[in-house]
Design an enzyme around this catalytic site. Structure first.
Site, PDB file in Angstrom:
ATOM      1  N   PHE A 122     -63.518 -19.092  -5.389  1.00 39.69           N
ATOM      2  CA  PHE A 122     -62.727 -18.028  -6.229  1.00 39.69           C
ATOM      3  C   PHE A 122     -61.242 -17.929  -5.437  1.00 39.69           C
ATOM      4  CE2 PHE A 122     -61.214 -13.630  -6.790  1.00 39.69           C
ATOM      5  CZ  PHE A 122     -61.323 -13.592  -8.032  1.00 39.69           C
ATOM      6  N   LEU A 124     -57.876 -16.392  -5.734  1.00 41.61           N
ATOM      7  CA  LEU A 124     -56.775 -15.693  -6.452  1.00 41.61           C
ATOM      8  C   LEU A 124     -55.761 -15.206  -5.298  1.00 41.61           C
ATOM      9  CD1 LEU A 124     -56.325 -13.159  -8.492  1.00 41.61           C
ATOM     10  CD2 LEU A 124     -57.672 -11.790  -6.950  1.00 41.61           C
ATOM     11  N   SER A 131     -53.491  -7.779  -1.633  1.00 38.69           N
ATOM     12  CA  SER A 131     -54.016  -6.427  -2.458  1.00 38.69           C
ATOM     13  C   SER A 131     -53.267  -6.229  -3.753  1.00 38.69           C
ATOM     14  CB  SER A 131     -53.585  -5.174  -1.600  1.00 38.69           C
ATOM     15  OG  SER A 131     -54.484  -5.162  -0.486  1.00 38.69           O
ATOM     16  N   GLU A 362     -62.738  -8.932  -0.611  1.00 39.90           N
ATOM     17  CA  GLU A 362     -63.075  -8.697  -2.059  1.00 39.90           C
ATOM     18  C   GLU A 362     -62.263  -7.091  -2.381  1.00 39.90           C
ATOM     19  OE1 GLU A 362     -65.305 -11.433  -3.037  1.00 39.90           O
ATOM     20  OE2 GLU A 362     -66.337 -10.274  -4.111  1.00 39.90           O
TER      21      GLU A 362
HETATM   22  N1  COS Z   1     -61.949  -4.428 -15.325  1.00 36.76           N
HETATM   23  C1  COS Z   1     -61.116  -4.965 -16.362  1.00 36.76           C
HETATM   24  N2  COS Z   1     -59.892  -4.855 -16.347  1.00 36.76           N
HETATM   25  C2  COS Z   1     -59.184  -4.327 -15.373  1.00 36.76           C
HETATM   26  C3  COS Z   1     -59.853  -4.230 -14.182  1.00 36.76           C
HETATM   27  C4  COS Z   1     -61.167  -4.166 -14.219  1.00 36.76           C
HETATM   28  N3  COS Z   1     -62.138  -3.927 -12.908  1.00 36.76           N
HETATM   29  N4  COS Z   1     -58.967  -3.667 -13.314  1.00 36.76           N
HETATM   30  C5  COS Z   1     -57.746  -3.745 -13.973  1.00 36.76           C
HETATM   31  N5  COS Z   1     -57.953  -4.140 -15.254  1.00 36.76           N
HETATM   32  C6  COS Z   1     -56.977  -4.448 -16.282  1.00 36.76           C
HETATM   33  C7  COS Z   1     -56.171  -3.112 -16.398  1.00 36.76           C
HETATM   34  O1  COS Z   1     -56.875  -2.494 -17.440  1.00 36.76           O
HETATM   35  C8  COS Z   1     -54.828  -3.594 -16.903  1.00 36.76           C
HETATM   36  O2  COS Z   1     -55.015  -4.054 -18.257  1.00 36.76           O
HETATM   37  P1  COS Z   1     -53.792  -3.643 -19.433  1.00 36.76           P
HETATM   38  O3  COS Z   1     -52.549  -4.740 -18.984  1.00 36.76           O
HETATM   39  O4  COS Z   1     -54.451  -4.425 -20.919  1.00 36.76           O
HETATM   40  O5  COS Z   1     -53.445  -2.323 -19.213  1.00 36.76           O
HETATM   41  C9  COS Z   1     -54.710  -4.781 -16.182  1.00 36.76           C
HETATM   42  O6  COS Z   1     -55.808  -5.393 -15.674  1.00 36.76           O
HETATM   43  C10 COS Z   1     -53.685  -4.471 -14.816  1.00 36.76           C
HETATM   44  O7  COS Z   1     -54.383  -3.496 -13.968  1.00 36.76           O
HETATM   45  P2  COS Z   1     -53.483  -2.603 -13.213  1.00 36.76           P
HETATM   46  O8  COS Z   1     -52.300  -2.087 -13.996  1.00 36.76           O
HETATM   47  O9  COS Z   1     -54.608  -1.644 -12.747  1.00 36.76           O
HETATM   48  O10 COS Z   1     -53.154  -3.744 -11.978  1.00 36.76           O
HETATM   49  P3  COS Z   1     -52.480  -3.372 -10.701  1.00 36.76           P
HETATM   50  O11 COS Z   1     -51.680  -4.472 -10.343  1.00 36.76           O
HETATM   51  O12 COS Z   1     -52.158  -1.935 -10.344  1.00 36.76           O
HETATM   52  O13 COS Z   1     -53.780  -3.668  -9.787  1.00 36.76           O
HETATM   53  C11 COS Z   1     -55.638  -3.543  -8.218  1.00 36.76           C
HETATM   54  C12 COS Z   1     -55.109  -3.170  -9.543  1.00 36.76           C
HETATM   55  C13 COS Z   1     -55.092  -3.182  -7.111  1.00 36.76           C
HETATM   56  C14 COS Z   1     -56.986  -2.786  -8.301  1.00 36.76           C
HETATM   57  C15 COS Z   1     -55.922  -4.916  -8.241  1.00 36.76           C
HETATM   58  O14 COS Z   1     -54.859  -5.664  -7.880  1.00 36.76           O
HETATM   59  C16 COS Z   1     -56.781  -5.189  -7.021  1.00 36.76           C
HETATM   60  O15 COS Z   1     -58.044  -5.197  -7.208  1.00 36.76           O
HETATM   61  N6  COS Z   1     -56.307  -5.772  -5.872  1.00 36.76           N
HETATM   62  C17 COS Z   1     -57.159  -6.251  -4.836  1.00 36.76           C
HETATM   63  C18 COS Z   1     -57.539  -7.666  -4.850  1.00 36.76           C
HETATM   64  C19 COS Z   1     -58.620  -8.237  -4.402  1.00 36.76           C
HETATM   65  O16 COS Z   1     -59.689  -7.584  -4.456  1.00 36.76           O
HETATM   66  N7  COS Z   1     -58.491  -9.288  -3.459  1.00 36.76           N
HETATM   67  C20 COS Z   1     -59.563  -9.886  -3.111  1.00 36.76           C
HETATM   68  C21 COS Z   1     -59.726 -11.230  -3.519  1.00 36.76           C
HETATM   69  S1  COS Z   1     -61.363 -12.205  -2.808  1.00 36.76           S
HETATM   70  S2  COS Z   1     -61.557 -11.985  -1.185  1.00 36.76           S
END
Ligand code: COS
Length: 378
Positions: A122, A124, A131, A362
């Site tokens: 995966f 990303l 983050s 994650e």
């Molecule tokens: N399921 C479905 N859709 C999701 C979602 C989820 N769990 N989380 C966010 N989305 C959607 C939102 O609804 C939004 O959609 P719309 O544009 O239609 O409104 C879009 O994705 C963007 O979401 P959001 O504005 O919340 O994005 P952010 O940039 O604020 O980021 C976080 C949200 C911080 C939660 C995200 O960037 C994240 O999880 N970061 C950590 C990354 C990670 O886990 N990395 C590890 C990689 S593997 S080791």
């Protein structure tokens, strides 16, 4: 939600426990020390059908639910976190392709992943986008019947040993999260290469590597879902992945607890086993209590996912609590072992280093708190 395991679940749990004791326990410490990846372990896991747990039977998987997946991950993690995380990562592309892929993609990619003939990864994270995943810079430009990918990804679990990578890239760089799409990129595609292999604090039997995309041309049909859906697809996959990391953390904590109980009963100071001292008893009581709570949270998250109910915030809570528990429990385990706990002759220092990464992968636990708070406040 029942606290009892079904007969099938208990039987599978026991099979995996025995497998892990026989195949992983003897090699885990050395593989960690030497930073050796054991591909043959994944072949053996495939032989007993464990690499395709989240993939439906019609595409060659085991078609088991998440409530069963977490039992398997916990048992594997008790002996070797690197293998447990590998098992969790192998599930991510399967989940993404199964939920969002075309019929052709499902037929082409799911069976090789589920059978373990191919390893999945995966992709990303980038050097400047951890983050803040939506700020990623890798691009995918449509050119005739191909996409051309340029950029690089870091900290990729199974980077360099995987065959199939689910890569998130910007198809519309001006659009933030909505400009991200998700692609299947196969190892061996011209323009795909691997860079630096990371030297890590722990979980060293799992390779973590950079992947590089330089004018990497892939067929247009390798787009998963629609253009612009890639961020949501990745987030949905991570929601599930966070449950498996929670389960792995419970396994690490349980292993440290079991070692601590054994040691406290046998180690004598002041003429008696240290288990007879209240100082040690209270530590063990807290450790056992936290592990039980963590396991139940992970099980609830899996239960909600299996029932098709919203589980994103519960998965974040379970991941947060279980991995913080693993860190606390393994640190206390080292303390119970005293000076010996700090030495590599006993497994608890390895478990403590392993626990640390579960608080980061994650999504860091700070990101989990963000996800939880956004849910609570919406
Ligand atoms: N399921 C479905 N859709 C999701 C979602 C989820 N769990 N989380 C966010 N989305 C959607 C939102 O609804 C939004 O959609 P719309 O544009 O239609 O409104 C879009 O994705 C963007 O979401 P959001 O504005 O919340 O994005 P952010 O940039 O604020 O980021 C976080 C949200 C911080 C939660 C995200 O960037 C994240 O999880 N970061 C950590 C990354 C990670 O886990 N990395 C590890 C990689 S593997 S080791």
């Amino acid at each position: 939600m029942s606290f009892d395991l079904t007969e099938e679940q208990e039987s599978l749990r026991r099979t995996v426990e025995k497998f892990a004791e026989k195949e992983l326990a003897p090699i885990a410490a050395e593989a960690e020390e030497k930073g050796e990846f054991h591909r043959e372990i994944f072949e053996k896991l495939a032989d007993i059908g464990l690499l395709g747990i989240p993939c439906p039977e019609q595409y060659g998987g085991a078609g088991l639910d998440y409530s069963t997946y977490i039992l398997v991950i916990e048992e594997i993690a008790k002996q070797c976190l690197a293998t447990a995380v590998g098992l969790a990562v192998q599930g991510l592309p399967q989940i993404m392709i199964n939920l969002f892929g075309s019929e052709e993609q499902k037929k082409q990619y799911l069976a090789p992943l589920a059978s373990g003939k191919k390893l999945g990864a995966f992709a990303l994270t980038e050097a400047g986008a951890g983050s803040d995943a939506a700020s990623l810079k890798t691009t995918a430009t449509l050119d005739g019947d191909s996409y051309v990918l340029n950029g690089s990804k870091v900290f990729i679990t199974h980077g360099g040993v995987a065959d199939i990578y689910l890569v998130m890239a910007k198809t519309n760089p001006g659009e933030g999260a909505r400009g991200i799409s998700s692609f299947i990129v196969e190892d061996g595609t011209p323009g795909f290469s691997c860079g630096k292999t990371e030297k890590k604090m722990g979980m060293r039997a799992s390779p973590t590597r950079e992947i590089i995309l330089e004018d990497c041309r892939i067929p247009r049909k390798n787009l998963v879902g629609k253009e612009g859906d890639g961020f949501k697809i990745a987030m949905i996959a991570l929601d599930s992945g966070r449950i498996t990391i929670g389960a792995a953390a419970v396994g690490v904590a349980q292993a440290a607890f079991d070692e601590s109980v054994k040691y406290a009963k046998q180690r004598e100071q002041f003429g008696q086993p240290i288990a007879s001292f209240q100082a040690i008893q209270f530590m063990l009581a807290d450790m056992g209590t936290a592990i039980r709570a963590a396991r139940n949270m992970v099980r609830e998250a899996a239960y909600l996912k299996d029932k098709g109910k919203p589980f994103s915030h519960v998965a974040a809570m379970a991941k947060l609590f279980a991995t913080d528990t693993a860190m606390k429990v393994t640190t206390d385990a080292v303390q119970i072992f005293g000076g010996y706990g700090y030495m590599q002759d006993y497994p608890v220092e390895r478990l403590m280093r392993a626990a640390k990464v579960t608080q980061i992968v994650e999504g860091t636990n700070q990101i989990q708190r963000m996800v939880i708070a956004r849910h609570l406040l919406k």
